[in-house]
Design an enzyme around this catalytic site. Structure first.
Site, PDB file in Angstrom:
ATOM      1  N   ARG A 101      88.117  93.179  50.216  1.00  0.00           N
ATOM      2  CA  ARG A 101      87.802  93.773  51.517  1.00  0.00           C
ATOM      3  C   ARG A 101      88.782  93.358  52.599  1.00  0.00           C
ATOM      4  O   ARG A 101      88.789  93.887  53.701  1.00  0.00           O
ATOM      5  CB  ARG A 101      86.357  93.422  51.935  1.00  0.00           C
ATOM      6  CG  ARG A 101      86.128  91.954  52.155  1.00  0.00           C
ATOM      7  CD  ARG A 101      84.641  91.611  52.249  1.00  0.00           C
ATOM      8  NE  ARG A 101      84.138  91.587  53.611  1.00  0.00           N
ATOM      9  CZ  ARG A 101      82.904  91.183  53.945  1.00  0.00           C
ATOM     10  NH1 ARG A 101      82.049  90.791  53.008  1.00  0.00           N
ATOM     11  NH2 ARG A 101      82.518  91.173  55.194  1.00  0.00           N
TER      12      ARG A 101
ATOM     13  N   CYS B  15      72.024  95.193  55.569  1.00  0.00           N
ATOM     14  CA  CYS B  15      72.658  94.599  56.748  1.00  0.00           C
ATOM     15  C   CYS B  15      74.182  94.693  56.686  1.00  0.00           C
ATOM     16  O   CYS B  15      74.879  94.039  57.449  1.00  0.00           O
ATOM     17  CB  CYS B  15      72.218  93.155  56.919  1.00  0.00           C
ATOM     18  SG  CYS B  15      72.536  92.130  55.486  1.00  0.00           S
TER      19      CYS B  15
ATOM     20  N   ASN C  47      78.815  95.373  52.468  1.00  0.00           N
ATOM     21  CA  ASN C  47      80.257  95.067  52.603  1.00  0.00           C
ATOM     22  C   ASN C  47      80.783  94.427  51.324  1.00  0.00           C
ATOM     23  O   ASN C  47      81.782  94.854  50.755  1.00  0.00           O
ATOM     24  CB  ASN C  47      80.511  94.103  53.761  1.00  0.00           C
ATOM     25  CG  ASN C  47      79.904  94.583  55.052  1.00  0.00           C
ATOM     26  OD1 ASN C  47      79.678  95.771  55.213  1.00  0.00           O
ATOM     27  ND2 ASN C  47      79.632  93.672  55.969  1.00  0.00           N
ATOM     28  N   ASP C  48      80.076  93.375  50.904  1.00  0.00           N
ATOM     29  CA  ASP C  48      80.531  92.716  49.678  1.00  0.00           C
ATOM     30  C   ASP C  48      80.214  93.554  48.446  1.00  0.00           C
ATOM     31  O   ASP C  48      80.990  93.588  47.496  1.00  0.00           O
ATOM     32  CB  ASP C  48      79.893  91.328  49.548  1.00  0.00           C
ATOM     33  CG  ASP C  48      80.670  90.305  50.361  1.00  0.00           C
ATOM     34  OD1 ASP C  48      81.917  90.328  50.267  1.00  0.00           O
ATOM     35  OD2 ASP C  48      80.060  89.520  51.096  1.00  0.00           O
TER      36      ASP C  48
ATOM     37  N   ARG D  18      70.656  83.669  57.730  1.00  0.00           N
ATOM     38  CA  ARG D  18      71.279  83.522  56.422  1.00  0.00           C
ATOM     39  C   ARG D  18      71.819  82.105  56.288  1.00  0.00           C
ATOM     40  O   ARG D  18      72.421  81.572  57.211  1.00  0.00           O
ATOM     41  CB  ARG D  18      72.416  84.524  56.285  1.00  0.00           C
ATOM     42  CG  ARG D  18      73.135  84.407  54.967  1.00  0.00           C
ATOM     43  CD  ARG D  18      74.079  85.546  54.763  1.00  0.00           C
ATOM     44  NE  ARG D  18      75.246  85.463  55.623  1.00  0.00           N
ATOM     45  CZ  ARG D  18      76.187  86.395  55.682  1.00  0.00           C
ATOM     46  NH1 ARG D  18      76.082  87.483  54.934  1.00  0.00           N
ATOM     47  NH2 ARG D  18      77.214  86.268  56.470  1.00  0.00           N
TER      48      ARG D  18
ATOM     49  N   GLU E 126      74.454  91.722  46.898  1.00  0.00           N
ATOM     50  CA  GLU E 126      75.831  92.068  47.281  1.00  0.00           C
ATOM     51  C   GLU E 126      76.807  91.853  46.133  1.00  0.00           C
ATOM     52  O   GLU E 126      78.016  91.927  46.308  1.00  0.00           O
ATOM     53  CB  GLU E 126      76.261  91.303  48.536  1.00  0.00           C
ATOM     54  CG  GLU E 126      75.993  89.815  48.529  1.00  0.00           C
ATOM     55  CD  GLU E 126      76.363  89.121  49.853  1.00  0.00           C
ATOM     56  OE1 GLU E 126      76.977  89.749  50.726  1.00  0.00           O
ATOM     57  OE2 GLU E 126      76.050  87.930  49.980  1.00  0.00           O
TER      58      GLU E 126
ATOM     59  N   ARG F  59      74.431  85.503  61.106  1.00  0.00           N
ATOM     60  CA  ARG F  59      75.470  84.864  60.290  1.00  0.00           C
ATOM     61  C   ARG F  59      75.662  83.432  60.784  1.00  0.00           C
ATOM     62  O   ARG F  59      76.408  83.193  61.724  1.00  0.00           O
ATOM     63  CB  ARG F  59      76.787  85.618  60.402  1.00  0.00           C
ATOM     64  CG  ARG F  59      76.799  86.981  59.743  1.00  0.00           C
ATOM     65  CD  ARG F  59      78.197  87.594  59.800  1.00  0.00           C
ATOM     66  NE  ARG F  59      78.350  88.735  58.928  1.00  0.00           N
ATOM     67  CZ  ARG F  59      78.164  90.006  59.302  1.00  0.00           C
ATOM     68  NH1 ARG F  59      77.819  90.294  60.543  1.00  0.00           N
ATOM     69  NH2 ARG F  59      78.339  90.988  58.446  1.00  0.00           N
TER      70      ARG F  59
ATOM     71  N   HIS G 251      86.043  89.571  58.332  1.00  0.00           N
ATOM     72  CA  HIS G 251      84.993  89.144  59.260  1.00  0.00           C
ATOM     73  C   HIS G 251      85.414  89.206  60.708  1.00  0.00           C
ATOM     74  O   HIS G 251      84.598  89.412  61.593  1.00  0.00           O
ATOM     75  CB  HIS G 251      84.481  87.768  58.856  1.00  0.00           C
ATOM     76  CG  HIS G 251      83.597  87.874  57.655  1.00  0.00           C
ATOM     77  ND1 HIS G 251      84.083  87.767  56.379  1.00  0.00           N
ATOM     78  CD2 HIS G 251      82.288  88.203  57.544  1.00  0.00           C
ATOM     79  CE1 HIS G 251      83.093  87.982  55.524  1.00  0.00           C
ATOM     80  NE2 HIS G 251      81.993  88.243  56.205  1.00  0.00           N
TER      81      HIS G 251
END
Ligand code: PEP
Ligand code: MG
Length: 764
Positions: free
Chosen positions: A641, A678, A630-631, A509, A607, A473, A366
């Site tokens: 990741r 996203c 991403n996830d 979120r 995800e 986020r 992140h």
């Protein structure tokens, strides 16, 4: 002695050695002793010349050190290296590969065992033991040497890198353009001065720093020692009634260790020689700790714990003192840390910060995502980088290729200056697109939204012409606090976001902590955090957190009505149902309070692989679906990741990921629910082409990437994109997908958006 204990001691001793030669000397002498053999030697492979050099030996002639040199496939050493396997010979001189060096005096040794030293697939050298007797080393000996070599590889790699950073490359030559490889964290390049940040009160993490004002450092150190003495005395007095005299004596032992004649004396000598107090303290304490830990007597080895504890206490006072002295930041600061955290990003004024480098983590951590949002070139997972030794050094950060250069030559700086100019030109050109719509040449509209978290994201998003927020986020404001923000604080913060974009939509979120997103005030310790308590799993277990957050969001949206709510990390239908029940409850409570809000659309992030296969069932329950690529990539490929060791396996363009993304799009369309994405893939110009072709018509990305994506999508037809997609879906490796995309981008005239390559001349 049992093997693990022995190994631990060797590694510790090697770790506290001050340079590579000393570390290698310790290795050969300890291994020879532990294996009761006659010779132990280390040959290292010089990456520049591709030759082995005898770097240290016990048992062969000392004069041959630094002189015996073999090409990479020569002799038994070369054979071990080429085969990358142990070689165990009863009578080495009769082997056809045996090569005799008279200066070593090794002709009398018959038995030979050599094992390769390999670190992250890279051959560093060969570790050899020899004996006069004609015999085969037995299985246990071979296993021991293989284990020693595997353990020492990292230590050797690290001391080699540290040596290079102090200005010397292999075998003492002057280093230039030394390249440390990491992962590309955020695009862009920068030239600047390293500032090393480290977590507080962690002795191991303290970097070296050369200082001029030794008097001020001595004074700070004296004050810290006095404060610790005072603390120990006070605790001793408080407990005196409850302790037996022999236990009370321990406090005197502690105080004794703080006498000038002991540890402080040595620290002061190092300060006088120009090392700052914290670095001097680390060096001395760790030397003592290593020494005590290597003693077999368990009482004495336990004292290592006391010494480390004392060191931590002194360090805490030194750091407290340092934090009160106003800090000077280099004009072009490159922030370097063993583990960069989002909180550290605020430590340097934005106008002085030019790049970020982290030894741990990877492109999908992140902190890298925040770096992209802040438009800061960033390299993650530069695992060989000796961060502790970099403070004050000139570095070049190449965020496209994930390279960090020390000791840059004028040529290399010129090359990067040129790229910096080119980047400036591209961004000026892109600014002109701000108010133009994102429509393909054949008339298809794609909505370009942004991912936000910081207030600065909002400013940049607006200036880049974002049409909405696809992912806010909310954990970011939670992470830069030292406690949970109150409902009112959250409401103010959310209102700012909603107002800035109104009437455009803002997708908020719900709190997605866990994994690598940690709150200092809500610690979670888990063996396997990415598969553990994360995202919605936490908030459903803590409805008090969830309810407050949703209430704050709803109240913030009063009069604006541009809020959407997004649920992270959903892995089953029940979680969605429970979350919807809670959201409904809050909605009616807020209305009962007399606040006039509309029920916001609620969506689910896809995800997790289970959600991919249940897109239809999940989508039926909610208003929209948003893919977190991403996830999704991390969970589909089973690649953490955040872990630099497996970063080379993390591919958002892996054909399996593309198949999953395509399936999600078809399923969402089948049940008629709006779909967006996203994850970072949406902000990659190549990724955006494929996604548009798959039917993703809302792409949410870092603001910094938006102009590039817009510029590409405005210059292509959806037809052409579909053709590129067809070709990509027909391949079976991510590398081929990447090549097809790069070639297609070049053909479409976007060469600059395929990564420019740096010109590493030597690497560490
Ligand atoms: C994702 O996983 O793709 C995503 C957008 O969420 P985050 O990166 O915050 O986990
Ligand atoms: Mg995610």
């Amino acid at each position: 002695m049992e093997m693990l204990g022995l190994l631990r001691r060797i590694v510790q001793e090697v770790n506290s050695a001050s340079h590579l030669d000393a570390a290698l000397r310790v290795i050969v002498s300890r291994v020879r002793e532990a294996m009761s053999t006659e010779v132990c030697s280390v040959y290292l492979l010089d990456p520049d010349t591709n030759r082995y050099l005898l770097m240290a030996t016990e048992g062969l002639n000392q004069e041959s050190i630094g002189r015996v040199s073999l090409n990479h496939s020569e002799g038994l050493v070369g054979l071990v290296g080429v085969r990358e396997e142990p070689l165990n010979l009863e009578d080495a001189p009769t082997h056809p590969h045996f090569r005799f060096f008279p200066e070593t005096g090794e002709d009398k040794f018959r038995a030979f065992l050599g094992v390769p030293i390999i670190h992250h697939r890279k051959l560093l050298g060969v570790l050899v033991i020899q004996q006069q007797a004609r015999r085969l080393f037995d299985e246990r000996e071979e296993a021991f040497l293989v284990t020693v070599s595997a353990q020492l590889a990292a230590v050797i790699a690290h001391s080699e890198a540290s040596g290079i950073v102090s200005g010397l490359s292999f075998a003492g030559q002057q280093a230039r353009d030394v390249c440390f490889k990491g992962a590309a964290g955020a695009n862009g390049v920068a030239i600047g001065e390293a500032l090393v940040l480290f977590p507080p009160a962690d002795l191991n993490a303290v970097p070296d720093k050369i200082i001029e004002n030794t008097v001020a450092e001595q004074q700070a150190f004296d004050a810290a020692i006095a404060a610790v003495r005072q603390d120990i005395r006070q605790v001793g007095e408080k407990l005196s009634g409850q302790l037996r005299p022999e236990e009370r004596a321990l406090f005197d032992v502690y105080l004794g260790m703080l006498d000038d004649a002991a540890i402080p004396g040595e620290v002061k000598a190092k300060i006088a020689a120009g090392q700052w107090a914290q670095g001097a303290l680390r060096q001395v304490i760790l030397e003592y700790v290593g020494h005590f830990e290597s003693i077999s007597d368990s009482y004495l080895s336990e004292r290592a714990v006391d010494i480390r504890d004392l060191g931590q206490r002194v360090l805490a006072y030194l750091q407290q003192h340092a934090s009160q002295v106003p800090r000077e930041f280099p004009e072009r600061t490159i922030l370097v840390s063993d583990e960069l955290t989002p909180a550290m990003l605020g430590a340097v004024p934005r106008d002085r910060l030019v790049a970020l480098v982290s030894v741990r983590g990877s492109s999908n951590s992140h902190v890298a995502i925040l770096a992209r949002a802040m438009n800061l070139p960033c390299v993650m997972g530069a695992i060989e980088l000796p961060a502790a030794r970099l403070d004050g050094m000139e570095l070049i950060v190449d965020g496209y290729n994930g390279d960090v250069f020390s000791h840059p030559s004028a040529d290399l700086k010129g090359y990067y200056d040129h790229i910096i100019d080119e980047e400036r030109q591209v961004s000026t050109d892109l600014e002109k697109l701000r108010d133009l719509p994102c429509v393909t040449l054949d008339g298809f509209s794609i909505s370009l939204w942004v991912n936000t978290g910081l207030m600065t994201d909002v400013m940049r998003s607006l200036s880049h012409g974002a049409e909405g927020v696809g992912l806010y986020r909310t954990e970011v404001p939670f992470m830069i606090n030292d406690r949970f923000p109150s409902e009112l604080e959250q409401r103010d913060c959310y209102r700012e976001q909603l107002e800035a974009f109104a009437p455009n939509p803002v997708t908020m979120r719900t709190l997605d902590i866990g994994g690598d997103k940690k709150l200092t005030y809500f610690p979670i310790h888990e063996e396997n955090p990415f598969l553990g308590w994360r995202g919605i799993r936490i908030t459903l277990d803590h409805p008090e957190i969830f309810l407050v957050q949703v209430r704050a969001m709803l109240k913030a949206s009063e009069g604006l009505n541009n809020l959407s709510i997004l649920l992270p990390m959903v892995s089953n239908v029940t979680e969605v149902e429970e979350a919807l029940r809670l959201i409904n409850r809050v909605y009616w409570e807020v209305r009962e309070e007399g606040i006039d809000v509309v029920m916001p659309p609620v969506g689910v992030m896809v995800e997790v692989p289970s959600a991919v296969f249940q897109v239809k069932e999940i989508a039926e329950l909610v208003d929209f679906v948003s893919v977190g690529s991403n996830d999704l990539t991390q969970y589909l490929l089973a690649v953490d990741r955040n872990n630099p060791r497996v970063a080379n396996l993390y591919h958002a363009l892996h054909p399996a990921v593309l198949q999953a993304l395509y399936k999600i799009s078809l399923d969402a369309k089948a049940v008629g629910k709006p779909l967006s994405i996203c994850g970072e893939l949406a902000g990659d110009p190549g990724g955006a082409i494929l996604l548009a072709a798959m039917g993703y018509h809302t792409l949410s990305m870092n603001a910094a990437n938006l102009p590039r994506v817009k510029s590409v999508l405005r210059s292509i037809t959806l037809r052409w994109a579909e053709d590129v997609l067809r070709r990509c879906l027909a391949t079976d490796t991510p590398e081929v997908v990447r090549s097809i995309l790069e070639l297609s981008l070049k053909e479409a005239g976007f060469e600059f958006f395929t990564r420019p390559t740096g010109q590493a001349s030597s690497s560490a």
